[in-house]
Scaffold this motif. Structure first.
Motif, PDB file in Angstrom:
ATOM      1  N   ILE A  10       0.857  -1.183   0.000  1.00  0.00           N
ATOM      2  CA  ILE A  10       0.000   0.000   0.000  1.00  0.00           C
ATOM      3  C   ILE A  10       0.894   1.234   0.000  1.00  0.00           C
ATOM      4  N   GLU A  11       0.653   2.137  -0.949  1.00  0.00           N
ATOM      5  CA  GLU A  11       1.333   3.433  -0.965  1.00  0.00           C
ATOM      6  C   GLU A  11       0.273   4.505  -0.747  1.00  0.00           C
ATOM      7  N   CYS A  12       0.531   5.417   0.186  1.00  0.00           N
ATOM      8  CA  CYS A  12      -0.448   6.447   0.508  1.00  0.00           C
ATOM      9  C   CYS A  12       0.254   7.661   1.102  1.00  0.00           C
ATOM     10  N   ILE A  20      -4.238   4.610   9.146  1.00  0.00           N
ATOM     11  CA  ILE A  20      -4.148   3.149   9.034  1.00  0.00           C
ATOM     12  C   ILE A  20      -3.377   2.569  10.217  1.00  0.00           C
ATOM     13  N   LEU A  21      -2.307   3.224  10.619  1.00  0.00           N
ATOM     14  CA  LEU A  21      -1.542   2.752  11.784  1.00  0.00           C
ATOM     15  C   LEU A  21      -2.397   2.770  13.047  1.00  0.00           C
ATOM     16  N   HIS A  29      -3.239  -4.945  16.174  1.00  0.00           N
ATOM     17  CA  HIS A  29      -2.260  -5.197  15.107  1.00  0.00           C
ATOM     18  C   HIS A  29      -2.690  -6.343  14.191  1.00  0.00           C
ATOM     19  N   GLY A  30      -3.935  -6.267  13.733  1.00  0.00           N
ATOM     20  CA  GLY A  30      -4.471  -7.311  12.877  1.00  0.00           C
ATOM     21  C   GLY A  30      -4.400  -7.039  11.389  1.00  0.00           C
ATOM     22  N   TYR A  31      -3.839  -5.895  10.975  1.00  0.00           N
ATOM     23  CA  TYR A  31      -3.864  -5.532   9.562  1.00  0.00           C
ATOM     24  C   TYR A  31      -2.480  -5.432   8.922  1.00  0.00           C
ATOM     25  N   ILE A  32      -1.541  -4.826   9.580  1.00  0.00           N
ATOM     26  CA  ILE A  32      -0.245  -4.498   8.971  1.00  0.00           C
ATOM     27  C   ILE A  32       0.756  -5.630   9.181  1.00  0.00           C
ATOM     28  N   VAL A  33       1.410  -6.015   8.077  1.00  0.00           N
ATOM     29  CA  VAL A  33       2.486  -6.996   8.130  1.00  0.00           C
ATOM     30  C   VAL A  33       3.812  -6.279   8.374  1.00  0.00           C
ATOM     31  N   ASP A  37       8.103   2.551   5.120  1.00  0.00           N
ATOM     32  CA  ASP A  37       8.621   3.915   5.198  1.00  0.00           C
ATOM     33  C   ASP A  37       7.456   4.876   5.410  1.00  0.00           C
ATOM     34  N   ASP A  38       7.684   6.181   5.209  1.00  0.00           N
ATOM     35  CA  ASP A  38       6.667   7.193   5.488  1.00  0.00           C
ATOM     36  C   ASP A  38       5.390   7.039   4.667  1.00  0.00           C
ATOM     37  N   GLU A  39       5.477   6.392   3.515  1.00  0.00           N
ATOM     38  CA  GLU A  39       4.321   6.304   2.627  1.00  0.00           C
ATOM     39  C   GLU A  39       3.985   4.879   2.190  1.00  0.00           C
ATOM     40  N   THR A  40       4.623   3.864   2.779  1.00  0.00           N
ATOM     41  CA  THR A  40       4.454   2.503   2.292  1.00  0.00           C
ATOM     42  C   THR A  40       4.255   1.507   3.432  1.00  0.00           C
TER      43      THR A  40
END
Length: 77
Positions: A10-12, A20-21, A29-33, A37-40
């Protein structure tokens, strides 16, 4: 033994990433693997649709609040 987790890159904007965080933190913490960086980010593929829905709801609320503030006669700014 290491396990592979299927993810989506995901780039945003940094502001969207911050939301998102927060969603990820609030859900245990069920979404992010991986936070790259600042946008990915890398997000768990099975959770992507659910994450999008939660993000859209938050953004809708934010936009509604901004519209209310713009139309508030006591706050002309």
């Amino acid at each position: 033994m290491p396990r592979a987790v299927k993810g989506v890159l995901i780039e945003c904007d940094p502001s969207i990433k911050a939301i998102i965080l927060k969603i990820d933190k609030d859900s245990g913490h069920g979404y992010i693997v991986e936070d790259l960086d600042d946008e990915t980010l890398v997000v768990k593929e099975p959770k992507l649709a659910e994450l999008k829905l939660r993000l859209e709801k938050i953004l809708e609320k934010t936009q509604m609040l901004e519209k209310d503030e713009e139309s508030d006669p006591e706050n002309p700014g």
